[in-house]
Motif scaffolding. Sequence first.
Motif, short mmCIF file in Angstrom:
data_model
loop_
_atom_site.label_atom_id
_atom_site.label_comp_id
_atom_site.label_asym_id
_atom_site.label_seq_id
_atom_site.Cartn_x
_atom_site.Cartn_y
_atom_site.Cartn_z
N GLY A 381 0.61 -1.34 -0.03
CA GLY A 381 0.16 -0.09 0.04
C GLY A 381 0.58 1.37 -0.11
O GLY A 381 0.35 2.13 -0.58
N GLU A 393 4.86 -1.01 3.17
CA GLU A 393 3.54 -1.23 4.03
C GLU A 393 2.69 -2.18 3.46
O GLU A 393 2.19 -2.06 2.21
CB GLU A 393 2.81 0.22 4.23
CG GLU A 393 1.63 -0.24 5.36
CD GLU A 393 1.27 1.08 6.08
OE1 GLU A 393 2.10 1.95 6.22
OE2 GLU A 393 0.30 1.25 6.80
N CYS A 395 -0.72 -4.18 2.73
CA CYS A 395 -1.97 -4.02 2.86
C CYS A 395 -2.94 -4.99 2.18
O CYS A 395 -2.30 -5.92 1.45
CB CYS A 395 -2.31 -2.70 2.22
SG CYS A 395 -1.60 -1.24 3.16
N TYR A 400 -4.98 -0.37 1.21
CA TYR A 400 -5.13 0.71 2.27
C TYR A 400 -5.18 -0.05 3.56
O TYR A 400 -4.33 -0.05 4.47
CB TYR A 400 -6.12 1.69 2.20
CG TYR A 400 -5.82 2.62 3.35
CD1 TYR A 400 -4.89 3.68 3.26
CD2 TYR A 400 -6.94 2.72 4.28
CE1 TYR A 400 -5.00 4.68 4.09
CE2 TYR A 400 -6.91 3.67 5.39
CZ TYR A 400 -5.76 4.56 5.31
OH TYR A 400 -5.76 5.48 6.34
N GLU A 401 -6.25 -1.01 3.87
CA GLU A 401 -6.24 -1.54 4.97
C GLU A 401 -5.14 -2.76 5.33
O GLU A 401 -4.65 -3.44 4.48
CB GLU A 401 -7.55 -2.64 4.76
CG GLU A 401 -8.73 -1.91 4.92
CD GLU A 401 -9.09 -0.97 6.19
OE1 GLU A 401 -8.80 -1.56 7.42
OE2 GLU A 401 -9.24 0.21 6.00
N PRO A 402 -4.63 -2.31 6.68
CA PRO A 402 -3.43 -3.22 7.05
C PRO A 402 -3.49 -4.81 6.77
O PRO A 402 -4.62 -5.12 7.31
CB PRO A 402 -3.12 -2.76 8.45
CG PRO A 402 -3.92 -1.62 8.63
CD PRO A 402 -5.25 -1.69 7.61
#
Length: 472
Positions: A381, A393, A395, A400-402
Amino acid sequence: MSSIINDLEQTAFVTDEQELLSLERKYCSWGDTVHYLDPPKIFERAEGNYLYDRQGIPYLDLQMWYSAASFGYGNQRLNNALKNQIDKLPQLACQYLHPEKIELAATIARLNESKFGLEGRVHFNVGGAQAIEDSLKIVRNSTGKNLVFAFMGGYHGRTLGASAITSSYRYRRRYGHFSDRAHFVPFPYCFRCPYGKKREDCGLYCVDQFAKNFETEYNSFWDAKAAESEFSAFYVEPIQATGGYVIPPPEYFPALKKVLDERKILLVDDEIQMGFYRAGKFWAIENFGVEPDIIVFGKALTNGLNPLSGLWAREDLISPQVFPPGSTHSTFSANPLGTAVGLEAVRMMEEKNYEKITAQKGAYFLAQIRDLQRRYPKVIGDTDGLGMALRIEICQEDGYEPDRELTDRIFTEGIQGDLDARGRRMGLVLDIGGYYKNVFTLAPCFDMTEEEIDISVELLEQLIRRCAPDRI
Ligand SMILES: Cc1ncc(COP(=O)(O)O)c(C=O)c1O
């Protein structure tokens, strides 16, 4: 009696890995972080960028002991400094002086004089958290106050004092009441802005929100009649390390410092993980053009060869008049092995152009992981980097959502040691950080070659393809 000795002798010769692990399960405390990985991993040798397990399999290390071994495992120059010191003056009670301690303190103090135009002194200790403790004493001593600000997502260590200014309640739970717990302020984590803003047009809303605390006494921070804040200092990591190598926008710290100066609040800069060129400059805070009042350092000062840590403070905060002999002490502080390696490391940093090295290699690495993000948007993400502090990161498909579960899977697969590095069997050492434990915080060795960076990215890609086949 004799049977205990026999047992212990046998223990010393244990070579079987399973047996070692079962001894560990029974006799080692689990209170450290070893059992974050199950089963834990045993390594036997280290060299350059690589750790080697007991079968001789190499693991390319992208985290270098949480950035403590930035200059490479077994760095010959630093190893020699340690060996020479062992032959010369291996031990000395810290009540007495040896030249390396004085020279190291003078070198750091003079560097800071040239960087910030501020005179100051250096105080050594052992381990990052202990140096944080010392800095808390200096803050309390010079201001007479014990309340401080710190960032949400910040990490300053796990002694009781350091836990009180580290945001995670997880580290305080079970240890009673922390009356001096810091007031935690949102960090400018723009990918997940705590205020739901967009960096392009937020106007540094987060700094405005912080400044508002002091607008009226009813906001609880400020006595306008006395022109005094109840808070003495703000503890910052210029780039949040454990928090996920989160890099603030360039304008953030100057704006924050303005508020702190107006309210006579000290800026304490925790450089324990980002100092010594990890973020491209000797101190990470130099990227942001503000002058700290106190700097705390550790880790890479000795390339991990000795747990030497310390702090630098402005002269008026640490002069012998205000911080007299005996204010703080630890048996191993400023030990000759640590200061000898630290001195050689700082000399090496001055001789080699690490600013250029970390800028070039960091940019090369960042371009590659950005490309990886472009090719795997359903897995990665966000990516970012400054110097050789880089973040990936992980996702969910929406970018977006972890995705903590996938992050764990990738991490665990990397440590299995069965990846294909251009025909060679290899493992990959990663570390997970971030507010949602979904960020790979990359702190590669400064000596890494471009080819090794390429291989790292190929291994990361293999891991993504292996762990998230449905998202490629
Ligand atoms: C920014 C920061 N501060 C403090 C510490 C604590 O240092 P130590 O683990 O040496 O006590 C760490 C360790 O990871 C750190 O990253």
